[in-house]
Write an enzyme that holds these catalytic residues in place. Structure first.
Site, PDB file in Angstrom:
ATOM      1  CD  GLU A  45      -2.505   1.370   2.661  1.00 16.65           C
ATOM      2  OE1 GLU A  45      -2.813   2.509   3.077  1.00 16.65           O
ATOM      3  OE2 GLU A  45      -2.768   0.330   3.297  1.00 16.65           O
ATOM      4  NE  ARG A  49      -0.244   8.272   5.479  1.00 11.26           N
ATOM      5  CZ  ARG A  49      -0.128   7.539   6.563  1.00 11.26           C
ATOM      6  NH1 ARG A  49       1.001   7.573   7.261  1.00 11.26           N
ATOM      7  NH2 ARG A  49      -1.114   6.757   6.956  1.00 11.26           N
ATOM      8  CE  LYS A 133      -6.053   1.850   7.224  1.00 10.30           C
ATOM      9  NZ  LYS A 133      -5.274   2.758   6.373  1.00 10.30           N
TER      10      LYS A 133
END
Length: 214
Positions: A45, A49, A133
């Protein structure tokens, strides 16, 4: 079970730990993905950011065929679309908004939405999501919380992320409603910065060898 949930099951059960990474350079992202794949990790993943994230996803998809590359920290439909266009093979969001869910409905890329409370989990189940998640895992109750949820909402399966490490990972993987965990410890910043790919491969091998709930 929805087709998206089935696809997520295939991705998330391929290894006990999905590395959650932030990269500042696409080429570094490729080398990192190769090092993780060499250690037996099959999905990654890449979080949005950093400015380099989208290009890193595009490069990993093109250059590391052994790795399934997802995009994380998706907060808006615009980010969802950018990750999809870059070739992300799954999308991860820390939560779920109406706008992000709408973007997912119009996409062939499966979404792993985040949830933190029973109400959010029930809402996601009503939306057709059975794979979620759990974030931020340690800060909102950890493995004990998920253990208590299992008999209440048995349809749901989780990928806990946030505060998970080698110290507590077995607590999560021992639960029947946990498919895998997300963790950043497989890609320490100092090892990535120095290009110590052998060390990262060793961490990946250790993680890939962890035992999941049968």
């Amino acid at each position: 079970m929805s087709q998206d949930s089935k696809r997520l099951l295939e991705i998330l059960t391929a290894q006990p730990v999905v590395p959650v990474v932030a990269v500042d350079d696409a080429k570094v992202g490729v080398e990192l993905a190769r090092a993780l794949a060499a250690g037996g990790i099959r999905s990654i993943e890449v979080t949005l950011r950093t400015p380099a994230a989208i290009e890193a996803i595009r490069a990993i998809v093109a250059e590391v065929p052994d790795m399934v590359c997802g995009a994380g920290t998706i907060l808006t439909p615009k980010q969802f679309e950018a990750a999809e266009k870059a070739g992300a093979q799954f999308i991860v969001s820390p939560g779920a908004t109406v706008e992000v869910l709408d973007a997912a409905r119009g996409s062939d890329v499966p979404l792993l939405p985040g949830s933190a409370t029973p109400s959010e989990m029930m809402a996601m189940l009503q939306e057709g999501y059975e794979v979620l998640k759990f974030f931020p895992a340690e800060q909102i109750g950890g493995a004990a919380f998920l253990k208590s949820i299992a008999p209440v909402i048995p349809q749901l399966k989780f990928c806990p992320t946030g505060g998970v490490s080698m110290k507590n990972v077995s607590d999560y993987l021992g639960l029947p409603n946990v498919l895998c965990v997300g963790g950043s410890w497989l890609a320490p910043k100092d090892k990535v910065a120095s290009g110590d790919w052998a060390a990262i491969t060793a961490l990946a091998q250790e993680a890939a060898g962890l035992q999941q709930q049968p």
